[in-house]
Write an enzyme that holds these catalytic residues in place. Sequence first.
Site, PDB file in Angstrom:
ATOM      1  N   ARG A  45     108.700 121.117 -14.725  1.00 11.75           N
ATOM      2  CA  ARG A  45     109.130 121.942 -15.853  1.00 11.75           C
ATOM      3  C   ARG A  45     110.195 121.193 -16.643  1.00 11.75           C
ATOM      4  NH1 ARG A  45     105.133 124.561 -15.496  1.00 11.75           N
ATOM      5  NH2 ARG A  45     104.937 126.783 -15.071  1.00 11.75           N
ATOM      6  N   HIS A  88     101.947 119.544 -22.224  1.00 10.67           N
ATOM      7  CA  HIS A  88     101.833 120.507 -21.121  1.00 10.67           C
ATOM      8  C   HIS A  88     100.363 120.882 -20.866  1.00 10.67           C
ATOM      9  CE1 HIS A  88     104.166 123.874 -18.866  1.00 10.67           C
ATOM     10  NE2 HIS A  88     103.010 123.627 -18.271  1.00 10.67           N
TER      11      HIS A  88
HETATM   12  P1  NDP Z   1     104.539 124.995  -4.418  1.00 11.47           P
HETATM   13  O1  NDP Z   1     105.357 126.239  -4.403  1.00 11.47           O
HETATM   14  O2  NDP Z   1     103.272 124.951  -3.642  1.00 11.47           O
HETATM   15  O3  NDP Z   1     105.439 123.763  -3.899  1.00 11.47           O
HETATM   16  C1  NDP Z   1     106.738 123.556  -4.304  1.00 11.47           C
HETATM   17  C2  NDP Z   1     107.305 122.372  -3.547  1.00 11.47           C
HETATM   18  O4  NDP Z   1     108.616 122.095  -4.039  1.00 11.47           O
HETATM   19  C3  NDP Z   1     107.451 122.641  -2.054  1.00 11.47           C
HETATM   20  O5  NDP Z   1     107.127 121.485  -1.320  1.00 11.47           O
HETATM   21  C4  NDP Z   1     108.931 122.953  -1.901  1.00 11.47           C
HETATM   22  O6  NDP Z   1     109.490 122.645  -0.633  1.00 11.47           O
HETATM   23  C5  NDP Z   1     109.521 122.037  -2.939  1.00 11.47           C
HETATM   24  N1  NDP Z   1     110.849 122.514  -3.356  1.00 11.47           N
HETATM   25  C6  NDP Z   1     111.169 123.650  -3.995  1.00 11.47           C
HETATM   26  N2  NDP Z   1     112.500 123.741  -4.169  1.00 11.47           N
HETATM   27  C7  NDP Z   1     113.016 122.632  -3.616  1.00 11.47           C
HETATM   28  C8  NDP Z   1     114.334 122.139  -3.472  1.00 11.47           C
HETATM   29  N3  NDP Z   1     115.396 122.826  -3.928  1.00 11.47           N
HETATM   30  N4  NDP Z   1     114.505 120.967  -2.841  1.00 11.47           N
HETATM   31  C9  NDP Z   1     113.453 120.268  -2.367  1.00 11.47           C
HETATM   32  N5  NDP Z   1     112.166 120.680  -2.473  1.00 11.47           N
HETATM   33  C10 NDP Z   1     111.961 121.839  -3.093  1.00 11.47           C
HETATM   34  O7  NDP Z   1     104.291 124.651  -5.945  1.00 11.47           O
HETATM   35  P2  NDP Z   1     103.000 124.009  -6.623  1.00 11.47           P
HETATM   36  O8  NDP Z   1     102.708 122.709  -5.980  1.00 11.47           O
HETATM   37  O9  NDP Z   1     101.926 125.014  -6.717  1.00 11.47           O
HETATM   38  O10 NDP Z   1     103.532 123.803  -8.126  1.00 11.47           O
HETATM   39  C11 NDP Z   1     104.691 123.061  -8.403  1.00 11.47           C
HETATM   40  C12 NDP Z   1     105.085 123.242  -9.851  1.00 11.47           C
HETATM   41  O11 NDP Z   1     104.216 122.509 -10.712  1.00 11.47           O
HETATM   42  C13 NDP Z   1     104.989 124.661 -10.428  1.00 11.47           C
HETATM   43  O12 NDP Z   1     106.067 125.463 -10.011  1.00 11.47           O
HETATM   44  C14 NDP Z   1     105.008 124.395 -11.911  1.00 11.47           C
HETATM   45  O13 NDP Z   1     106.319 124.376 -12.400  1.00 11.47           O
HETATM   46  C15 NDP Z   1     104.393 123.000 -12.033  1.00 11.47           C
HETATM   47  N6  NDP Z   1     103.086 123.049 -12.711  1.00 11.47           N
HETATM   48  C16 NDP Z   1     102.928 122.317 -13.849  1.00 11.47           C
HETATM   49  C17 NDP Z   1     101.738 122.329 -14.518  1.00 11.47           C
HETATM   50  C18 NDP Z   1     101.535 121.513 -15.730  1.00 11.47           C
HETATM   51  O14 NDP Z   1     100.475 121.635 -16.372  1.00 11.47           O
HETATM   52  N7  NDP Z   1     102.457 120.647 -16.107  1.00 11.47           N
HETATM   53  C19 NDP Z   1     100.601 123.138 -14.053  1.00 11.47           C
HETATM   54  C20 NDP Z   1     100.865 123.846 -12.828  1.00 11.47           C
HETATM   55  C21 NDP Z   1     102.079 123.807 -12.202  1.00 11.47           C
HETATM   56  P3  NDP Z   1     108.992 123.424   0.690  1.00 11.47           P
HETATM   57  O15 NDP Z   1     107.601 122.911   0.931  1.00 11.47           O
HETATM   58  O16 NDP Z   1     109.933 122.982   1.733  1.00 11.47           O
HETATM   59  O17 NDP Z   1     109.036 124.872   0.375  1.00 11.47           O
HETATM   60  C1  OXD Z   2     101.340 126.544 -14.730  1.00 15.65           C
HETATM   61  C2  OXD Z   2     101.381 125.686 -15.909  1.00 15.65           C
HETATM   62  O1  OXD Z   2     102.399 126.870 -14.174  1.00 15.65           O
HETATM   63  O2  OXD Z   2     100.363 125.584 -16.619  1.00 15.65           O
HETATM   64  O3  OXD Z   2     100.233 126.926 -14.315  1.00 15.65           O
HETATM   65  O4  OXD Z   2     102.410 125.043 -16.153  1.00 15.65           O
END
Ligand code: NDP
Ligand code: OXD
Length: 307
Positions: A222, A270
């Site tokens: 993000r 995005h």
């Molecule tokens: P998940 O919730 O599956 O995974 C999040 C990961 O981040 C986990 O491994 C978590 O650790 C880690 N994490 C969260 N907070 C911290 C922290 N403070 N310190 C260290 N590690 C942390 O998310 P997704 O993989 O589904 O998605 C990730 C992000 O991708 C979404 O939230 C979104 O913002 C972005 N996204 C972007 C898109 C785009 O088109 N650009 C499309 C879709 C998503 P733990 O495993 O230990 O909980």
């Molecule tokens: C999502 C994105 O969060 O598109 O799915 O960023």
Amino acid sequence: MAFLFNSDPVRAAVFRKVFARELPDVELFHSSECVDPEKVRYLLTWTAPDDIARYRNLEVLFSLGAGVDQFKRESLPQQVKLVRMVEDGIIRMMQEYVVLGVLSLHRDMVAYREQQKRQAWLGLAAPQAAERRVGFFGLGMLAQAAIERLLPFRFPLAAWSRSRKEIDGVTCFYGADQLAGFLARTDILVCLLPLTEETRGILDAALFSRLPAGARLLHVGRGPQLDQTALLQALDSGHLDAAMLDVTDPEPLPDGHPLWRHPKVMITPHIASVTQADSAAQSVVDNIRRHRAGEELIGLVDRTLGY
Ligand code: NDP
Ligand code: OXD
């Protein structure tokens, strides 16, 4: 019992078809004006409507996207479960984008694009994939799926998450204590963290200074996670070599923002990954079935952690 679909009409039509086939006892509404608010048990939306409290029997709030930072969690009714989008379409597109981004950064595509503008024909020395260390910031659903696709290229892979993980072929780091070690061994940093109070601004000058000289950034999390001024400084000083950004803050960047024309930056609007109506409808249907059976929901958000 009603499902309120608060998004575009094209995707609504797809959801309507899938619901009619799979969950005929759940009526799908596309407009809040046509539905009795008391009947709404499920709501799918990108952001929560201001009048969400009128849906007094709401049980599950489905995010249209994988991210949920756009919801003001404190203003959501306590009994409502918040669920992020986990569906094959989003996963596949993110796999494609991350492979594209890592290979582009690895094979100097940002520099070659600049050379082409100058009509310069000049090969740059490129290390083998086995010598380019890729590190994932976040090791959740999307990072793990992308890693699966990157494995055959033989990049040394690592990841950093909040809690401890073990994944074959990936050196796993976790927590604040292991952050420096993770960054010191990362030549291409792929940010796939969710936006929370802990990750806001995490990609800052201090973090960049801990990456090896010549490191590259692929940012797909993000926009507000990145200190854009610090990135510009790190690129201009030569410490970082290139950045590929799918997310910025704001989106889009204002006209004339230095990132737009920076020779070491590639920007996409995005589009790394987009919810696909067919597969999303099926995954929401499956989750409603799970909910009705009293089973755990896939993608359930921990309201305290914020993801
Ligand atoms: P998940 O919730 O599956 O995974 C999040 C990961 O981040 C986990 O491994 C978590 O650790 C880690 N994490 C969260 N907070 C911290 C922290 N403070 N310190 C260290 N590690 C942390 O998310 P997704 O993989 O589904 O998605 C990730 C992000 O991708 C979404 O939230 C979104 O913002 C972005 N996204 C972007 C898109 C785009 O088109 N650009 C499309 C879709 C998503 P733990 O495993 O230990 O909980
Ligand atoms: C999502 C994105 O969060 O598109 O799915 O960023």
